[in-house]
Write a protein that holds these residues in place. Structure first.
Motif, PDB file in Angstrom:
ATOM      1  N   ILE A  40       0.866  -1.182   0.000  1.00  0.00           N
ATOM      2  CA  ILE A  40       0.000   0.000   0.000  1.00  0.00           C
ATOM      3  C   ILE A  40       0.901   1.229   0.000  1.00  0.00           C
ATOM      4  CG2 ILE A  40      -1.731   1.305   1.294  1.00  0.00           C
ATOM      5  CD1 ILE A  40      -2.734  -1.322   2.427  1.00  0.00           C
ATOM      6  N   PRO A  41       0.752   2.120  -0.996  1.00  0.00           N
ATOM      7  CA  PRO A  41       1.627   3.295  -1.040  1.00  0.00           C
ATOM      8  C   PRO A  41       1.492   4.142   0.235  1.00  0.00           C
ATOM      9  CG  PRO A  41       0.267   3.144  -3.020  1.00  0.00           C
ATOM     10  CD  PRO A  41      -0.224   2.107  -2.086  1.00  0.00           C
ATOM     11  N   LEU A  42       2.635   4.678   0.681  1.00  0.00           N
ATOM     12  CA  LEU A  42       2.653   5.473   1.905  1.00  0.00           C
ATOM     13  C   LEU A  42       1.746   6.702   1.789  1.00  0.00           C
ATOM     14  CD1 LEU A  42       4.086   5.301   4.633  1.00  0.00           C
ATOM     15  CD2 LEU A  42       5.865   6.786   3.756  1.00  0.00           C
ATOM     16  N   GLU A  43       1.613   7.205   0.548  1.00  0.00           N
ATOM     17  CA  GLU A  43       0.803   8.429   0.359  1.00  0.00           C
ATOM     18  C   GLU A  43      -0.662   8.201   0.727  1.00  0.00           C
ATOM     19  OE1 GLU A  43       2.545   7.624  -3.244  1.00  0.00           O
ATOM     20  OE2 GLU A  43       3.917   7.630  -1.543  1.00  0.00           O
ATOM     21  N   TRP A  44      -1.110   6.937   0.650  1.00  0.00           N
ATOM     22  CA  TRP A  44      -2.507   6.658   0.971  1.00  0.00           C
ATOM     23  C   TRP A  44      -2.832   6.993   2.419  1.00  0.00           C
ATOM     24  CZ3 TRP A  44      -4.932   1.751  -1.636  1.00  0.00           C
ATOM     25  CH2 TRP A  44      -4.763   1.855  -3.025  1.00  0.00           C
ATOM     26  N   GLU A  45      -1.778   7.004   3.228  1.00  0.00           N
ATOM     27  CA  GLU A  45      -2.004   7.262   4.649  1.00  0.00           C
ATOM     28  C   GLU A  45      -2.050   8.751   4.952  1.00  0.00           C
ATOM     29  OE1 GLU A  45       1.020   5.342   6.885  1.00  0.00           O
ATOM     30  OE2 GLU A  45       0.542   3.338   6.157  1.00  0.00           O
ATOM     31  N   LYS A  46      -1.903   9.571   3.918  1.00  0.00           N
ATOM     32  CA  LYS A  46      -1.741  11.009   4.137  1.00  0.00           C
ATOM     33  C   LYS A  46      -2.856  11.595   5.000  1.00  0.00           C
ATOM     34  CE  LYS A  46       0.207  14.843   1.576  1.00  0.00           C
ATOM     35  NZ  LYS A  46       1.325  14.907   2.530  1.00  0.00           N
ATOM     36  N   ALA A  47      -4.110  11.352   4.577  1.00  0.00           N
ATOM     37  CA  ALA A  47      -5.240  11.911   5.322  1.00  0.00           C
ATOM     38  C   ALA A  47      -5.244  11.371   6.745  1.00  0.00           C
ATOM     39  CB  ALA A  47      -6.549  11.576   4.626  1.00  0.00           C
ATOM     40  N   MET A  48      -4.885  10.074   6.885  1.00  0.00           N
ATOM     41  CA  MET A  48      -4.874   9.450   8.203  1.00  0.00           C
ATOM     42  C   MET A  48      -3.885  10.165   9.112  1.00  0.00           C
ATOM     43  SD  MET A  48      -4.250   5.466   9.264  1.00  0.00           S
ATOM     44  CE  MET A  48      -4.188   4.825   7.653  1.00  0.00           C
ATOM     45  N   GLY A  49      -2.671  10.402   8.590  1.00  0.00           N
ATOM     46  CA  GLY A  49      -1.629  11.044   9.377  1.00  0.00           C
ATOM     47  C   GLY A  49      -1.990  12.463   9.775  1.00  0.00           C
ATOM     48  N   GLU A  50      -2.455  13.241   8.772  1.00  0.00           N
ATOM     49  CA  GLU A  50      -2.794  14.642   9.049  1.00  0.00           C
ATOM     50  C   GLU A  50      -3.914  14.740  10.088  1.00  0.00           C
ATOM     51  OE1 GLU A  50      -1.099  17.085   8.085  1.00  0.00           O
ATOM     52  OE2 GLU A  50       0.118  16.152   6.520  1.00  0.00           O
ATOM     53  N   GLN A  51      -4.936  13.875   9.902  1.00  0.00           N
ATOM     54  CA  GLN A  51      -6.069  13.961  10.822  1.00  0.00           C
ATOM     55  C   GLN A  51      -5.705  13.473  12.216  1.00  0.00           C
ATOM     56  OE1 GLN A  51      -9.807  12.504   9.249  1.00  0.00           O
ATOM     57  NE2 GLN A  51      -9.422  13.520   7.316  1.00  0.00           N
ATOM     58  N   THR A  52      -4.800  12.494  12.309  1.00  0.00           N
ATOM     59  CA  THR A  52      -4.366  12.044  13.632  1.00  0.00           C
ATOM     60  C   THR A  52      -3.640  13.169  14.348  1.00  0.00           C
ATOM     61  OG1 THR A  52      -3.998   9.889  12.608  1.00  0.00           O
ATOM     62  CG2 THR A  52      -3.225  10.156  14.849  1.00  0.00           C
ATOM     63  N   LEU A  53      -2.728  13.832  13.616  1.00  0.00           N
ATOM     64  CA  LEU A  53      -1.985  14.948  14.212  1.00  0.00           C
ATOM     65  C   LEU A  53      -2.946  16.047  14.656  1.00  0.00           C
ATOM     66  CD1 LEU A  53       0.800  16.095  14.876  1.00  0.00           C
ATOM     67  CD2 LEU A  53       0.864  17.112  12.599  1.00  0.00           C
TER      68      LEU A  53
END
Lengths: 369, 338
Positions: free
Chosen positions: B130-143
């Motif tokens: 799974i490309p790391l970029e797919w987690e982008k929204a997850m990471g931003e929203q967690t922060l």
């Protein structure tokens, strides 16, 4: 006709008590359970619907009324389709809410919207596949009433700060009971809303009481042991915590959890017993009424010992715990019948997919009936 | 053959009638009782597979049903051909204690192997694809949500100090040829105190207290390597995958969703999740060793700071089943070994 002449005399007929019997055995059920688990795992879940049907067949089939068993006759393939649909929904939900946490809200909204439909489908499937003496139970698919109760009244809960909840619960039970039937006969549920408020007020009062007592006890303990209060704060710069002190603190927290755990189970058991009795003692069908005599202490005992035994046996006592609970519940239920149980006539058959039922189960939906 | 007594329900009303069933050698079955005498061919009768000792059922083509309370007697009367087949075997399996115990051992082994090897292995394979970029929204929203609940707040480190550290981190990352990080952030946190966290999509957060706690910036490089390990090995994605799969497995075992939320069944879930978490920490530590070796840094910089963190936060010294991290002693030991 025969029926008319019979009903004229019914008022004078004495009520006959017909106890329900449960003949399931833990040792026998263990075999069914463990084979279900194994086959479900090695088929990667495909066997789950067959496991479910066999499980229900065993439990229903060992519940006897006048020596006749109940039966669950659902087609596992139908349930499998429902499972797959529900699984797809679950995967979509968990994947999207992990990548986009806010999308969870959208799913929650969607779920609220289809919830009343799910309730009707789920009850309908469950009852249409339950039989007794070769006659099916059934559930009237009244979607309008379901939306009125579950969505209409449900939306008022936040507006009334929850005070309408006992009424909401009452309407749920009344909806489910009144739409249920056996053959051509219908169940009817008749009780005052006040009875639901009594149960909920007791529960609310107990929780409030627990809160107050806990606050007082903590206050006293912390007043007498300032060291302990200090432990609740993050350690200041350079402060050392003695291991001995930390140990007493951990024991204290552990005890606190244990006490609250038991209290929680007690309140839960009380609600189960009271709500179950309230339902069965006020529901009737044709010439039959019911009597339910579950008691809170017995329910507390069963829940507590079952939980403990399941944990220390690494789950191996799950079948034993289930049989034990079922036996008690069935033992406490009696049919009070004017006349015999021979007069029920079969209604028309209907085919129904399991979609509603399984979606309901995936979200842990329990309509409390 | 001796007739078997049964109760017949015609499917029209709930009134039952006592009848006797006789199995003839020409594969027909006679149903005889008061006012009823019918003969059916065996193949037109549906006999659902037996479950435990519940009353046996014979479903006839005219929608009538016969219930036999003595399911054993019926079993003997039925021709062998009807008792074979898959469901006959399942019933015999369920009924024999010996076979049930065998099933228990097999199921136990499969569950253990599944949790120990298959689940982590499959999750790893999937996560790495799974490309790391797919987690982008997850990471931003967690922060964002960590900041919202005030777990993290704006850093109080001077801009100079931040720039100095970022420069050191970036040159280390370049030298070690590590995965491109989205960014490194500094935040103040009272609840987390001295800590560093790797969020999905490669956002690294160092707390102010962590920066101040380090006696040497090279210790922070060690920590950077550890957090980098979490990202390189896709731990947040694997965490999500493994825990979802675990929940499904638990539902399979207990047989319903409702019980997945009770105390008795959440316990093993918590234990398994803690075990996965410890494995991730070990992997991240191992990654940091390689990272530091590429930079020609002594791994003692990492073990020293771990040692001091362990002392500060009261590490019990041995690894408990509920712990999310291995004990400091074990971690320091494996760092020294590597």
């Amino acid at each position: 006709m025969e029926e008319n002449t019979a009903s004229a005399n019914e008022f004078n007929l004495p009520e006959k008590e017909i106890p329900l019997e449960f003949t399931g055995k833990a040792s026998e059920y263990f075999g069914i359970w463990i084979v279900n688990v194994l086959l479900t795992i090695i088929t990667l879940g495909i066997y789950a619907p067959w496991a479910k049907v066999r499980n229900k067949k065993y439990l229903y089939g060992n519940t006897l009324l006048e020596n006749s068993p109940f039966d669950f006759i659902a087609n596992p393939v139908t349930i499998l389709k429902g499972y797959l649909l529900a699984l797809g929904f679950y995967v979509l939900f968990s994947v999207s809410s992990n990548f986009y946490p806010l999308s969870g809200l959208f799913f929650l909204f969607l779920f609220l919207l289809i919830f009343p439909w799910v309730v009707v489908r789920s009850m309908s499937f469950r009852l249409a596949n339950t039989t007794y003496r070769n006659i099916r139970f059934h559930f009237e698919r009244d979607y309008g009433e379901s939306y009125k109760v579950f969505l209409g009244i449900g939306l008022l809960i936040p507006l009334t700060l929850g005070f309408i909840f006992p009424y909401y619960h009452y309407r749920q039970v009344k909806f489910v009971a009144d739409k249920s039937g056996f053959g051509t006969s219908r169940f009817s549920f008749d009780t005052k809303v006040g009875n639901y408020y009594v149960i909920y007020v007791i529960v609310w009062a107990v929780f409030a009481g627990i809160g107050v007592i806990a606050a007082i006890v903590m206050g006293i303990i912390f007043a007498k042991n300032p060291d302990m209060a200090a432990l609740m704060q993050p350690p200041a710069e350079g402060q050392e915590i003695e291991p001995e002190q930390q140990k007493t603190f951990l024991i204290f927290i552990g005890l606190l959890y244990a006490v609250f755990g038991v209290l929680y189970i007690a309140v839960f058991a009380y609600m189960q017993a009271a709500l179950n009795n309230l339902l069965w003692n006020n529901v009737s069908i044709a010439k039959q009424r019911f009597r339910s005599t579950l008691t809170t202490p017995m329910m507390v005992w069963l829940y507590l010992t079952n939980s403990v035994c399941i944990v220390i046996s690494f789950g191996l006592l799950i079948p034993w715990a289930r049989i034990r609970m079922m036996r008690y519940r069935v033992k406490c239920l009696t049919v009070l019948s004017k006349g015999d149980l021979d007069g029920f006539i079969a209604g028309e058959k209907s085919k129904l997919s399991a979609a509603g039922e399984e979606i309901g189960e995936v979200f842990g939906l329990d309509i409390g009936i | 053959m001796k007739p078997i007594s049964a109760i017949r329900y015609d499917g029209q009303s709930s009134a039952g009638q006592s009848v006797e069933l006789t199995f003839y050698s020409d594969s027909t079955v006679g149903v005889k009782g008061e006012g009823i005498s019918a003969t059916y061919r065996l193949e037109e009768i549906n006999i659902p597979s037996q479950v435990g000792g519940v009353h046996a059922r014979l479903e006839f083509p005219d929608d009538s049903l016969c219930e036999v309370s003595d399911s054993q007697a019926l079993h003997y009367a039925l021709p062998d051909t009807l008792k074979k087949g898959f469901w006959g075997r399942v019933h015999r399996w369920e009924s024999s204690l010996k076979y049930a115990l065998f099933a228990l051992v097999i199921a136990g082994t499969i569950i253990w192997a599944g949790i120990e090897f298959v689940l982590p292995g499959v999750a790893k394979q999937v996560a790495e694809n799974i490309p790391l970029e797919w987690e982008k929204a997850m990471g931003e929203q967690t922060l964002a949500s960590l900041e919202k609940v005030n777990l993290l707040s704006a850093t109080e480190l001077t801009q100079e100090r931040q720039n100095e550290l970022l420069a050191k981190f970036n040159s280390a990352l370049e030298k070690a040829n590590a995965v491109p990080l989205s960014r490194i952030e500094f935040r103040k946190s009272e609840a987390l105190d001295a800590n560093a966290i790797a969020l999905p999509s490669g956002i690294l957060v160092f707390t102010d207290a962590m920066v101040e706690f380090a006696e040497d910036d090279r210790e922070l490089i060690g920590i950077l390597g550890h957090e980098l390990g979490h990202i390189e090995h896709r731990h947040s994605m694997r965490h999500v995958l493994q825990n979802s799969a675990l929940a499904l497995l638990l539902i399979m075992i207990t047989g319903d969703v409702g019980s997945a939320s009770t105390l008795a069944t959440t316990m093993p879930l918590i234990l398994a999740e803690a075990k996965f978490s410890r494995q991730f920490e070990v992997e991240a530590d191992a990654f940091s060793i390689g990272f530091m070796q590429k930079l020609d840094l002594d791994t003692r910089y990492l073990s020293n700071i771990l040692q001091r963190l362990g002392e500060k936060y009261g590490d019990s010294g041995s690894t408990g089943y509920f712990d999310s991290h291995p004990s400091t002693r074990d971690r320091v030991k494996s760092l020294a070994g590597g």
